[in-house]
Design a protein around this motif. Structure first.
Motif, PDB file in Angstrom:
ATOM      1  N   SER A  79       0.832  -1.198   0.000  1.00 45.68           N
ATOM      2  CA  SER A  79       0.000   0.000   0.000  1.00 45.68           C
ATOM      3  C   SER A  79       0.870   1.253   0.000  1.00 45.68           C
ATOM      4  N   GLY A  80       0.463   2.232  -0.822  1.00 48.77           N
ATOM      5  CA  GLY A  80       1.165   3.508  -0.872  1.00 48.77           C
ATOM      6  C   GLY A  80       2.349   3.529  -1.799  1.00 48.77           C
ATOM      7  N   THR A  81       2.540   2.475  -2.602  1.00 45.73           N
ATOM      8  CA  THR A  81       3.659   2.460  -3.552  1.00 45.73           C
ATOM      9  C   THR A  81       3.144   2.683  -4.966  1.00 45.73           C
ATOM     10  N   VAL A  82       4.022   3.196  -5.801  1.00 41.37           N
ATOM     11  CA  VAL A  82       3.679   3.510  -7.186  1.00 41.37           C
ATOM     12  C   VAL A  82       3.716   2.230  -8.014  1.00 41.37           C
ATOM     13  N   ILE A  83       2.624   1.981  -8.758  1.00 43.94           N
ATOM     14  CA  ILE A  83       2.591   0.781  -9.602  1.00 43.94           C
ATOM     15  C   ILE A  83       2.583   1.129 -11.098  1.00 43.94           C
ATOM     16  N   ALA A  84       2.339   2.435 -11.439  1.00 44.69           N
ATOM     17  CA  ALA A  84       2.361   2.848 -12.853  1.00 44.69           C
ATOM     18  C   ALA A  84       2.505   4.367 -12.921  1.00 44.69           C
ATOM     19  N   VAL A  85       3.097   4.827 -14.040  1.00 50.13           N
ATOM     20  CA  VAL A  85       3.254   6.275 -14.260  1.00 50.13           C
ATOM     21  C   VAL A  85       2.844   6.598 -15.686  1.00 50.13           C
ATOM     22  N   SER A  86       2.425   7.839 -15.894  1.00 47.99           N
ATOM     23  CA  SER A  86       2.094   8.326 -17.247  1.00 47.99           C
ATOM     24  C   SER A  86       2.563   9.780 -17.352  1.00 47.99           C
ATOM     25  N   PRO A  87       3.419  10.049 -18.326  1.00 48.07           N
ATOM     26  CA  PRO A  87       4.042   9.180 -19.342  1.00 48.07           C
ATOM     27  C   PRO A  87       4.898   8.087 -18.695  1.00 48.07           C
ATOM     28  N   GLY A  88       5.259   7.099 -19.493  1.00 51.51           N
ATOM     29  CA  GLY A  88       5.958   5.942 -18.958  1.00 51.51           C
ATOM     30  C   GLY A  88       7.392   6.214 -18.563  1.00 51.51           C
ATOM     31  N   VAL A  89       7.937   5.281 -17.811  1.00 56.31           N
ATOM     32  CA  VAL A  89       9.329   5.381 -17.359  1.00 56.31           C
ATOM     33  C   VAL A  89      10.280   5.482 -18.551  1.00 56.31           C
ATOM     34  N   ASP A  90      11.284   6.352 -18.400  1.00 53.22           N
ATOM     35  CA  ASP A  90      12.351   6.575 -19.391  1.00 53.22           C
ATOM     36  C   ASP A  90      11.875   7.294 -20.663  1.00 53.22           C
ATOM     37  N   GLU A  91      10.628   7.721 -20.688  1.00 49.41           N
ATOM     38  CA  GLU A  91      10.175   8.538 -21.826  1.00 49.41           C
ATOM     39  C   GLU A  91      10.729   9.954 -21.701  1.00 49.41           C
ATOM     40  N   GLU A  92      11.033  10.599 -22.851  1.00 52.85           N
ATOM     41  CA  GLU A  92      11.503  11.981 -22.846  1.00 52.85           C
ATOM     42  C   GLU A  92      10.308  12.914 -22.959  1.00 52.85           C
ATOM     43  N   VAL A  93      10.250  13.866 -22.049  1.00 51.68           N
ATOM     44  CA  VAL A  93       9.168  14.846 -22.027  1.00 51.68           C
ATOM     45  C   VAL A  93       9.775  16.224 -21.812  1.00 51.68           C
TER      46      VAL A  93
END
Length: 284
Positions: A258-272
């Motif tokens: 509980s309380g941990t990150v399971i996904a991100v948007s944009p994705g990991v290692d993407e350049e923004v």
């Protein structure tokens, strides 16, 4: 390197806009007449040793002869036509001075300068005027006047395409066409100038856009850090350190702690781009 390209792009855009404006202003005044009183000099000195000297023109004896030479030149970029003169060029003398003789000489500049004498349009005891003439760029008209009397300086007067000027003395002055040519010519010239100015701006934008990527314009490229499995506080800290911002946080049921990150948007290692919002999906 990206910073340097961004500054170069900004400089090019500013130079393009300034160049377009200056070209537009420059083209508004394509026609110009200038005059100079080249000579305004008495021919007999007041020295007592010359008191018995006599100057005679024809059968007339002159007590205070004076030579006046005025040059009117087309220093613009287009011709000045005969019908551009609303009022003829006129040399006016002081009311106590008298015009004795005049010679008008036109210098037509081409492959070689052609000098020709011009008849005065009209003259009286105190003035002489020239007829409307075609002045190509570089052409000049010279007034050579023999005057009796030294009461005042010669004055140049004229009206060209709606612009008037009457200026006295030997200082260099200008007769400018601020209305540009005639109405029919001026409108076409303005449209042509505006078209060229817009073209310069569009070319500048095109060159600038081709020189940098979107990232150079809106921000430096950043990489989304790998924060999968990390607590929200630690993930938020890494996002901030990467010059990004925390976006929406969505809680979902998951087998992850509980309380941990399971996904991100944009994705990991993407350049923004910098300061981009990073959305998190957190285990509930």
């Amino acid at each position: 390197m990206s910073d340097a390209l961004a500054w170069i792009g900004l400089a090019l855009a500013i130079i393009g806009l300034v160049a377009a404006y200056l070209f537009y202003r420059w083209s508004l005044r394509p026609k110009r007449l200038e005059y100079a009183v080249d000579v305004d000099q008495g021919l007999v000195t007041s020295d007592h040793r010359w008191q018995e000297l006599q100057v005679q023109y024809g059968t007339r004896s002159l007590k205070a002869p004076r030579l006046v030479v005025v040059t009117v030149a087309n220093t613009g970029r287009v011709e000045v036509r005969e019908d551009d003169f609303d009022r003829p060029l006129r040399i006016k003398l002081h009311k106590d001075d008298e015009l004795i003789a005049e010679t008008l000489v036109l210098h037509a500049k081409g492959e070689r300068t052609v000098v020709s004498q011009v008849d005065a349009l009209e003259k009286d005891l105190h003035s002489v005027s020239a007829p409307g003439l075609l002045f190509n760029p570089g052409d000049s008209l010279e007034f050579r006047l023999l005057v009796e009397g030294n009461s005042g300086k010669a004055v140049v007067d004229g009206r060209v395409a709606g612009t008037t000027l009457a200026a006295a003395g030997p200082r260099r002055r200008r007769i400018r066409d601020r209305i540009r040519l005639s109405a029919r010519e001026g409108a076409g010239l303005r449209w042509a100038t505006m078209a060229v100015s817009v073209l310069v701006v569009l070319m500048t934008i095109f060159v600038s856009a081709s020189a940098f990527s979107v990232n150079n314009i809106f921000g430096e490229p950043e990489t989304v850090p790998n924060i999968i499995g990390q607590p929200v506080d630690a993930a938020t800290r890494q996002i901030t350190e990467a010059n990004l911002r925390l976006g929406n946080v969505v809680l979902v049921e998951s087998d992850a702690p509980s309380g941990t990150v399971i996904a991100v948007s944009p994705g990991v290692d993407e350049e923004v781009t910098s300061l981009r919002d990073i959305d998190l999906v957190v285990s509930q």
